[in-house]
Design an enzyme around this catalytic site. Structure first.
Site, PDB file in Angstrom:
ATOM      1  N   TYR A   1      -6.446   1.211   3.929  1.00 33.75           N
ATOM      2  CA  TYR A   1      -5.180   0.480   3.943  1.00 33.75           C
ATOM      3  C   TYR A   1      -4.489   1.114   5.158  1.00 33.75           C
ATOM      4  O   TYR A   1      -3.100   0.221   5.869  1.00 33.75           O
ATOM      5  CB  TYR A   1      -4.512   0.692   2.732  1.00 33.75           C
ATOM      6  CG  TYR A   1      -5.254  -0.269   1.762  1.00 33.75           C
ATOM      7  CD1 TYR A   1      -5.382  -1.746   1.723  1.00 33.75           C
ATOM      8  CD2 TYR A   1      -6.428   0.310   0.907  1.00 33.75           C
ATOM      9  CE1 TYR A   1      -6.045  -2.252   0.988  1.00 33.75           C
ATOM     10  CE2 TYR A   1      -6.879  -0.425   0.226  1.00 33.75           C
ATOM     11  CZ  TYR A   1      -6.999  -1.817   0.027  1.00 33.75           C
ATOM     12  OH  TYR A   1      -7.840  -2.563  -0.619  1.00 33.75           O
TER      13      TYR A   1
ATOM     14  N   SER B   1       2.631 -10.615  10.136  1.00 34.99           N
ATOM     15  CA  SER B   1       3.742 -11.072   9.479  1.00 34.99           C
ATOM     16  C   SER B   1       4.929 -11.406  10.361  1.00 34.99           C
ATOM     17  O   SER B   1       5.864 -12.014  10.143  1.00 34.99           O
ATOM     18  CB  SER B   1       4.289 -10.126   8.326  1.00 34.99           C
ATOM     19  OG  SER B   1       3.210 -10.004   7.515  1.00 34.99           O
TER      20      SER B   1
ATOM     21  N   HIS C   1     -19.277   7.238  16.529  1.00 33.31           N
ATOM     22  CA  HIS C   1     -18.730   5.910  16.612  1.00 33.31           C
ATOM     23  C   HIS C   1     -17.519   5.900  15.402  1.00 33.31           C
ATOM     24  O   HIS C   1     -16.634   5.433  15.974  1.00 33.31           O
ATOM     25  CB  HIS C   1     -19.831   4.651  16.622  1.00 33.31           C
ATOM     26  CG  HIS C   1     -19.308   3.522  16.051  1.00 33.31           C
ATOM     27  ND1 HIS C   1     -18.634   2.719  17.103  1.00 33.31           N
ATOM     28  CD2 HIS C   1     -19.366   2.635  15.093  1.00 33.31           C
ATOM     29  CE1 HIS C   1     -18.461   1.757  16.806  1.00 33.31           C
ATOM     30  NE2 HIS C   1     -18.734   1.462  15.545  1.00 33.31           N
TER      31      HIS C   1
ATOM     32  N   ASP D   1      16.105   5.951  19.935  1.00 34.04           N
ATOM     33  CA  ASP D   1      14.684   6.470  20.216  1.00 34.04           C
ATOM     34  C   ASP D   1      14.253   6.850  18.870  1.00 34.04           C
ATOM     35  O   ASP D   1      14.774   6.589  17.725  1.00 34.04           O
ATOM     36  CB  ASP D   1      14.838   7.680  21.260  1.00 34.04           C
ATOM     37  CG  ASP D   1      13.390   7.922  22.055  1.00 34.04           C
ATOM     38  OD1 ASP D   1      12.408   8.081  21.270  1.00 34.04           O
ATOM     39  OD2 ASP D   1      13.590   8.053  23.021  1.00 34.04           O
TER      40      ASP D   1
ATOM     41  N   ARG E   1     -28.215   0.944   5.700  1.00 31.90           N
ATOM     42  CA  ARG E   1     -27.592   1.443   7.034  1.00 31.90           C
ATOM     43  C   ARG E   1     -28.025   2.695   7.465  1.00 31.90           C
ATOM     44  O   ARG E   1     -28.652   3.589   6.934  1.00 31.90           O
ATOM     45  CB  ARG E   1     -26.019   1.231   6.802  1.00 31.90           C
ATOM     46  CG  ARG E   1     -25.571   2.534   5.796  1.00 31.90           C
ATOM     47  CD  ARG E   1     -23.931   2.149   5.199  1.00 31.90           C
ATOM     48  NE  ARG E   1     -23.130   2.613   6.137  1.00 31.90           N
ATOM     49  CZ  ARG E   1     -22.038   3.174   5.949  1.00 31.90           C
ATOM     50  NH1 ARG E   1     -21.584   3.260   4.658  1.00 31.90           N
ATOM     51  NH2 ARG E   1     -21.104   3.380   6.855  1.00 31.90           N
TER      52      ARG E   1
ATOM     53  N   HIS F   1     -14.903   3.432  -6.071  1.00 28.17           N
ATOM     54  CA  HIS F   1     -15.730   2.197  -6.133  1.00 28.17           C
ATOM     55  C   HIS F   1     -16.706   2.559  -4.669  1.00 28.17           C
ATOM     56  O   HIS F   1     -17.675   1.720  -4.267  1.00 28.17           O
ATOM     57  CB  HIS F   1     -14.826   0.907  -5.810  1.00 28.17           C
ATOM     58  CG  HIS F   1     -14.263   0.885  -4.500  1.00 28.17           C
ATOM     59  ND1 HIS F   1     -12.771   0.345  -4.510  1.00 28.17           N
ATOM     60  CD2 HIS F   1     -14.304   1.317  -3.497  1.00 28.17           C
ATOM     61  CE1 HIS F   1     -12.186   0.299  -3.223  1.00 28.17           C
ATOM     62  NE2 HIS F   1     -13.159   0.934  -2.420  1.00 28.17           N
ATOM     63  N   HIS F   2     -16.612   3.615  -3.913  1.00 27.04           N
ATOM     64  CA  HIS F   2     -17.663   3.828  -2.916  1.00 27.04           C
ATOM     65  C   HIS F   2     -18.679   4.760  -3.455  1.00 27.04           C
ATOM     66  O   HIS F   2     -19.391   5.217  -2.604  1.00 27.04           O
ATOM     67  CB  HIS F   2     -16.685   4.860  -1.881  1.00 27.04           C
ATOM     68  CG  HIS F   2     -15.678   4.114  -0.985  1.00 27.04           C
ATOM     69  ND1 HIS F   2     -15.904   3.735  -0.060  1.00 27.04           N
ATOM     70  CD2 HIS F   2     -14.473   4.106  -1.323  1.00 27.04           C
ATOM     71  CE1 HIS F   2     -14.720   2.747   0.471  1.00 27.04           C
ATOM     72  NE2 HIS F   2     -13.785   3.055  -0.487  1.00 27.04           N
TER      73      HIS F   2
ATOM     74  N   HIS G   1      -9.934   6.200   0.822  1.00 28.50           N
ATOM     75  CA  HIS G   1      -9.504   4.607   0.446  1.00 28.50           C
ATOM     76  C   HIS G   1      -8.125   4.385   1.043  1.00 28.50           C
ATOM     77  O   HIS G   1      -8.025   3.183   1.669  1.00 28.50           O
ATOM     78  CB  HIS G   1      -9.944   4.093  -1.006  1.00 28.50           C
ATOM     79  CG  HIS G   1      -9.758   2.755  -0.975  1.00 28.50           C
ATOM     80  ND1 HIS G   1     -11.078   2.182  -0.428  1.00 28.50           N
ATOM     81  CD2 HIS G   1      -9.030   1.978  -0.998  1.00 28.50           C
ATOM     82  CE1 HIS G   1     -10.684   0.837  -0.513  1.00 28.50           C
ATOM     83  NE2 HIS G   1      -9.596   0.515  -1.091  1.00 28.50           N
TER      84      HIS G   1
ATOM     85  N   SER H   1      -1.563  15.673  13.976  1.00 26.14           N
ATOM     86  CA  SER H   1      -0.754  14.659  14.767  1.00 26.14           C
ATOM     87  C   SER H   1      -0.462  13.384  13.977  1.00 26.14           C
ATOM     88  O   SER H   1       0.958  12.983  14.004  1.00 26.14           O
ATOM     89  CB  SER H   1      -1.600  14.161  16.017  1.00 26.14           C
ATOM     90  OG  SER H   1      -1.409  12.964  16.382  1.00 26.14           O
ATOM     91  N   SER H   2      -1.202  12.924  13.019  1.00 25.04           N
ATOM     92  CA  SER H   2      -0.846  11.776  12.350  1.00 25.04           C
ATOM     93  C   SER H   2       0.435  12.259  11.397  1.00 25.04           C
ATOM     94  O   SER H   2       1.350  11.200  11.098  1.00 25.04           O
ATOM     95  CB  SER H   2      -2.051  11.298  11.162  1.00 25.04           C
ATOM     96  OG  SER H   2      -2.736  10.742  12.140  1.00 25.04           O
TER      97      SER H   2
ATOM     98  N   THR I   1      -3.349  -8.571  -2.041  1.00 31.17           N
ATOM     99  CA  THR I   1      -3.691  -8.848  -0.733  1.00 31.17           C
ATOM    100  C   THR I   1      -3.827 -10.294  -0.602  1.00 31.17           C
ATOM    101  O   THR I   1      -3.543 -11.091   0.393  1.00 31.17           O
ATOM    102  CB  THR I   1      -5.178  -8.260  -0.381  1.00 31.17           C
ATOM    103  OG1 THR I   1      -5.401  -6.992  -0.901  1.00 31.17           O
ATOM    104  CG2 THR I   1      -5.516  -8.402   0.963  1.00 31.17           C
TER     105      THR I   1
ATOM    106  N   GLU J   1      -6.799   5.257   3.441  1.00 33.62           N
ATOM    107  CA  GLU J   1      -7.082   5.572   4.788  1.00 33.62           C
ATOM    108  C   GLU J   1      -7.434   3.985   5.366  1.00 33.62           C
ATOM    109  O   GLU J   1      -6.980   3.660   6.223  1.00 33.62           O
ATOM    110  CB  GLU J   1      -7.940   6.316   5.145  1.00 33.62           C
ATOM    111  CG  GLU J   1      -8.707   6.343   6.514  1.00 33.62           C
ATOM    112  CD  GLU J   1      -7.663   6.610   7.539  1.00 33.62           C
ATOM    113  OE1 GLU J   1      -6.770   7.558   7.526  1.00 33.62           O
ATOM    114  OE2 GLU J   1      -7.906   6.353   8.942  1.00 33.62           O
TER     115      GLU J   1
ATOM    116  N   LYS K   1      -0.465 -11.842   0.068  1.00 33.26           N
ATOM    117  CA  LYS K   1       0.071 -11.517   1.563  1.00 33.26           C
ATOM    118  C   LYS K   1      -0.543 -12.901   2.409  1.00 33.26           C
ATOM    119  O   LYS K   1      -0.109 -13.576   3.023  1.00 33.26           O
ATOM    120  CB  LYS K   1      -0.571 -10.212   2.121  1.00 33.26           C
ATOM    121  CG  LYS K   1       0.072  -9.352   1.481  1.00 33.26           C
ATOM    122  CD  LYS K   1       0.078  -8.000   2.539  1.00 33.26           C
ATOM    123  CE  LYS K   1       1.001  -8.268   3.426  1.00 33.26           C
ATOM    124  NZ  LYS K   1       2.034  -7.411   3.561  1.00 33.26           N
TER     125      LYS K   1
ATOM    126  N   TRP L   1     -19.957   9.597   9.526  1.00 31.87           N
ATOM    127  CA  TRP L   1     -18.182   9.802   9.479  1.00 31.87           C
ATOM    128  C   TRP L   1     -17.558  10.336   8.157  1.00 31.87           C
ATOM    129  O   TRP L   1     -16.814  10.833   8.474  1.00 31.87           O
ATOM    130  CB  TRP L   1     -17.704   8.554  10.043  1.00 31.87           C
ATOM    131  CG  TRP L   1     -17.252   7.637   9.081  1.00 31.87           C
ATOM    132  CD1 TRP L   1     -17.795   6.702   8.335  1.00 31.87           C
ATOM    133  CD2 TRP L   1     -15.766   7.702   8.319  1.00 31.87           C
ATOM    134  NE1 TRP L   1     -17.154   5.976   7.459  1.00 31.87           N
ATOM    135  CE2 TRP L   1     -15.830   6.415   7.290  1.00 31.87           C
ATOM    136  CE3 TRP L   1     -14.712   8.238   8.413  1.00 31.87           C
ATOM    137  CZ2 TRP L   1     -14.836   6.193   6.694  1.00 31.87           C
ATOM    138  CZ3 TRP L   1     -13.740   7.903   7.595  1.00 31.87           C
ATOM    139  CH2 TRP L   1     -13.395   6.996   6.692  1.00 31.87           C
TER     140      TRP L   1
END
Lengths: 423, 549
Positions: B271, B282, B91, B120, B464, B316-317, B267, B183-184, B342, B269, B345, B156
């Site tokens: 964002y 925006s 998932h 293009d 979890r 922090h993870h 991390h 690809s990314s 943040t 990622e 914004k 994951w």
């Protein structure tokens, strides 16, 4: 590096020691506000009819002291200074966040209801304001720095494992905990702590029952009250995490590395936690139970353990008959092996069946002995050497060689295991 | 010519459009399956990306529902814990790498050339390759369920050394992620080169639409961190097969190092998955407030600060891994700091709404919903940033609630806002406003029913990634499962009653500028947008939002 680190250290030390009246008053206020908030939350949940019993689940389930509460909305009651500080910090954060929430979304919803085209509101034409933008950068900056400053003391306190009264090594295994008492009163006591097998069975059948469902263990960790206990964590196979919410403790147990944490429980009782790092199939089934006893009760417990250990000590040179060895092997198997290989020896998923296994049936008894001693597949099958006594290993192997459809008639003596260990 | 599916009513269009030199284009354009397999047009590739992402979203969503099914009650009713772990792992992987990231690339493909006045994307064939790489990757990832031992079940985050115990599907998963990463990276190179080189004269960087800005920054983040992930999983691969010991403690490796490397990718990622949504919101908020975006410059700086800070907060993870006290304090303060830009914004969006002349069509509803729920996720993020609290909450359902508030209510709501905002330009028809509202309100309600109770579960101590749990947690889990089913069905409703009609060209014909207050070059071309948007660079007005010749 040193000149850089030193001022930081000094600042930290100042922050950590800061007992100034402002700090204390603020913390007291937060605590009072927080207690009020908890009462309110409890009242709300009671009104909603969920405070007392489960609405969906088994109605007879009640809170378990030292463990999760029925539909708990908050942290479990704290029995250490650290857990208490965490609770206070959390209330403080909730209050600050609620205030910001009310202000920010007050503005937003006011705007949403008033500044609508349908109400004939014409769009203004402003799109920047240096003063406002600086203000809403600087103010949040100050707020978060203050938050950090409040938390710093607790961070420092949580990491301070010095001057402990007792050190206990907690080793994570797939899927159980092993405890070994180091210095202090219980020095030398060691045992495994596993989920009660009946619980796993209830889970498998989809018929959970009882207040301590999935929390009941065979041998709880036992510690004295009001003593600083240092928990040294490590793991045998993969990463596990030793966690007891009532103590405010969660420390990953890393294979190949040693980490530590501490707690000082101020109340006699039973406290529960669960492994908190995904560790494979049975991750949900390795609870932690800590019994906090009074000093006298703890001493009595230590004596009892020592006597039991002495009684259980085996002489690996003893020669066994197949009958008693098999009987003993069944116990060892059910306590240690059945969690993966299943009580019927059929295995499950990636776990190999022992019933009909070529290794088990191999006439060369060393094939199975070496597998059990050294493990396989990167610890998926653990190495049992040193974790079980030679007698237990010999008993378990003898049991598997003569159970289910396996009828080898082979007998593995403890001395065979000793010989294989020497190889 | 509808840019999504061929629409007979539109046949005349090409002729209106035809300059002499267009002749070749008309003949050289592949039709049928060739149109998609050999696609080089940014709009077609954008469509492919979006359809792919939605397919993966449904697969990942189905897995989520299977998870919620098992957790509906305590006890193991449906799946064994091994399979359950496969569900949670897949998932996560499918939603992150298969759904959210490709969906945003789809938006970028569709909108960036149109918004900056380009014909293009810069590298049309690489664009094709970067999409089609996703197909084998997805097949390999989803197909891993059918490999011996089942799909990867290590979470994951693929923490070592649990990954070393996985079956052959782990290698499939690693290769799938290599392909998706490649690809990314190609997609990001394409976006950066397009934005930096192909803007119409007059479209200076500081006049660019916010969506292009946030994607430009996201693309740099991707190029910076995808190779880090590739490194981490390659080392896992060699640990598994070539007896290296990067992370294998049995050989002296360091499993904590894996976490450092992974989160150095992980991390930023986070964002990567939210910044493009910031960009969409925006653009939508000013359009429906009929007022210019407040603090454009500070928005750009805030986005850049978030991107830069995202590189120094990864640990922090890892508060519970047992970092030294100075490490914990550094990462705690750095993490708290990231809430400042943040916050800026959010304040800017509110100031844009303030004293505007607002209407609440579906795109605006989603944008306001985004601000509301994303900010709640922001608050729990702030709470989790505080190391002592985080240690209590680490690996509990509180964290699950937190990141779904920012990823579902953040990224996904942002994308829905973008879909309703731009779909008239893509399909040439308006969506049904009623259906859009049904979609929004049911999603908002079901989302909160699903994830709000998880905060309580986490606070009360439910870990979890568990297939079964103590009885005391039963009610909130039941509520979450009910909400999840509702949320899932709502997304099927969106596909069937909003997306399909749009693709078939059903609905009111969309005017060139369906939104009164919308500004930007995408609204300067007809709806649906022509096959090639700006073949010659348009001449822009002073604000670079209008074509004047």
């Amino acid at each position: 590096m040193r000149p850089l680190i030193k001022p930081i250290r000094t600042a930290l030390a100042v922050l950590a020691r800061q007992e100034g009246s402002n700090y204390v008053t603020t913390m007291m206020t937060i605590r009072r506000l927080g207690t009020g908030a908890t009462r309110a939350a409890l009242a709300i949940s009671a009104l909603a009819g969920t405070g007392a019993a489960l609405a969906f689940g088994d109605k007879s389930v009640t809170d378990i002291p030292g463990g999760p509460r029925v539909n708990g909305l908050d942290f479990q009651p704290a029995v250490t200074e650290v857990a208490d500080q965490i609770k206070t910090l959390h209330y403080g954060m909730l209050i600050v966040c609620t205030l910001i929430f009310v202000v920010v979304f007050g503005f937003m919803f006011y705007s949403i209801f008033k500044h609508r085209k349908s109400k004939g509101h014409k769009a203004a034409n402003f799109h920047e304001s240096v003063a406002v933008e600086i203000a809403w950068t600087v103010v949040p900056f100050i707020i978060v720095i203050l938050m950090g400053a409040f938390a710093t003391r607790t961070v420092v306190a949580m990491k301070d494992t010095t001057n402990s009264d007792m050190a206990i090594k907690a080793t994570g295994y797939q899927w159980k905990w092993a405890y070994e008492y180091g210095n202090g009163e219980g020095a030398g006591i060691k045992f495994f702590s596993t989920l009660d097998t009946a619980q796993r069975q209830l889970s498998e059948e989809g018929k959970p029952a009882g207040n301590d469902y999935l929390l009941k263990v065979d041998n709880p960790l036992v510690v004295p009250v009001n003593k600083k206990i240092r928990i040294i964590t490590t793991a045998e196979d993969v990463i596990h995490s030793w966690s007891v919410p009532a103590f405010g403790v969660k420390q990953d147990a890393m294979p190949g590395f040693v980490r530590d944490t501490w707690f000082l429980a101020n109340k006699v009782g039973t406290y529960y936690g669960m492994c908190s790092e995904l560790c494979g199939k049975e991750h949900a089934f390795m609870p932690i139970r800590v019994d906090v006893l009074s000093a006298a009760d703890f001493t009595a417990w230590v004596d009892k353990q020592r006597k039991a250990l002495a009684a259980a000590a085996d002489d690996p040179k003893k020669v066994w008959e197949i009958g008693p060895l098999e009987a003993r092997g069944e116990k060892v198997y059910l306590a240690n092996c059945a969690v993966c290989h299943r009580p019927d020896g059929k295995g499950a998923g990636p776990v190999k069946p022992l019933d009909g296994s070529p290794t088990v049936l191999d006439p060369d008894r060393n094939a199975q002995i070496l597998t059990v001693l050294h493990g396989r597949l990167n610890g998926a099958m653990p190495a049992w050497q040193g974790k079980l006594s030679e007698t237990d290993i010999a008993a378990a192997i003898t049991y598997t060689k003569n159970s289910w459809s396996n009828h080898t008639g082979q007998l593995v003596e403890p001395s065979d295991v000793v010989a294989a260990e020497a190889k | 010519m509808s840019a999504v599916l061929p629409n007979p009513a539109d046949h005349g269009h090409d002729h209106d459009h035809g300059h002499e030199h267009d002749h070749d284009h008309a003949h050289g354009r592949p039709t049928g399956w060739r149109r998609w397999v050999f696609a080089t047009n940014h709009k077609d590739i954008g469509t492919l990306y979006l359809l792919f992402a939605f397919t993966m979203f449904l697969i990942g969503g189905t897995l989520a529902l299977l998870i919620r099914l098992e957790l509906f009650q305590p006890g193991l009713q449906y799946f064994n814990p091994e399979l359950f772990n496969q569900f949670t792992t897949m998932h996560g992987l499918i939603m992150v790498f298969g759904a959210i990231m490709p969906a945003f690339v789809g938006f970028a493909n569709w909108m960036i050339p149109m918004q900056i006045g380009a014909a293009d994307m810069a590298f049309a064939r690489m664009n094709n390759l970067s999409f089609w790489l996703l197909i084998p990757a997805a097949l390999m990832l989803v197909g891993s369920f059918f490999m011996p031992g089942g799909a990867p079940a290590a979470g994951w985050t693929l923490y070592a050394p649990l990954t070393l115990q996985m079956g052959p599907s782990m290698d499939g998963g690693i290769f799938a992620m290599h392909l998706m990463g490649a690809s990314s990276i190609m997609g990001s190179i394409n976006i950066i080169v397009t934005i930096l080189n192909m803007r119409a004269p007059g479209m200076t960087l500081m006049k660019m639409p916010m969506f292009c800005w946030t994607w430009l920054i996201t693309a740099y983040l991707l190029i910076a961190v995808m190779p880090v992930l590739a490194g981490a999983i390659t080392m896992t691969l060699t640990d598994r097969h070539f007896h290296t010991s990067f992370f294998n403690p049995a050989g002296g490796g360091d499993p904590v190092m894996y976490q450092h490397v992974f989160w150095f990718f992980g991390h930023p990622e986070v964002y990567i998955m939210i910044l493009p949504a910031f960009g969409i919101v925006s653009q939508v908020v000013p359009a429906f407030a009929r007022k210019r975006l407040f603090g454009y410059t500070s928005m750009v700086y805030a986005t850049s600060s978030i991107a830069i800070l995202s590189f120094i907060v990864w640990a922090h993870h890892m508060y519970t891994t047992g970092m030294p006290v100075t490490g914990q304090l550094f990462f705690m303060y750095a993490t708290m700091l990231i809430s400042v830009p943040t916050g800026v914004k959010v304040f800017n969006w509110l100031a844009t709404m303030w004293r505007g002349s607002m209407t609440f069509e579906a795109p605006m509803l989603w944008a306001v919903g985004f601000i509301f729920v994303f900010t709640m996720g922001g608050f729990t993020g702030l709470i989790c940033s505080m190391a002592p609290i985080d240690i209590q909450l680490q690996d509990t359902y509180y964290v699950v609630a937190h990141f779904h508030y920012v990823l579902v209510a953040g990224s996904l709501f942002g994308m829905f806002s973008g879909y309703y905002y731009w779909a008239p330009k893509w399909t040439g028809v308006m969506y049904s406003e009623t259906r859009g509202k049904i979609h929004f309100w049911s999603s908002l309600v079901f989302f909160n029913v699903t994830f709000f109770p998880m905060h309580f579960l986490g606070l009360a101590g439910m870990p979890r990634r568990v297939a079964d749990y103590p009885m005391q947690f039963a009610d909130f889990n039941a509520i979450a499962s009910i909400g999840a089913l509702g949320f899932g069905l709502t997304q099927v409703y969106f596909l069937v009653f909003v997306v399909f009609p749009g693709m078939r060209g059903k609905g009111e014909p969309a005017p060139q500028r369906p939104w009164e207050g919308a500004e930007g070059l995408e609204w300067e071309v007809p709806s649906p947008a022509p096959w090639h948007t700006y073949e010659t660079p348009p001449k822009l007005d002073r604000t670079a939002t209008k074509v004047i010749g």
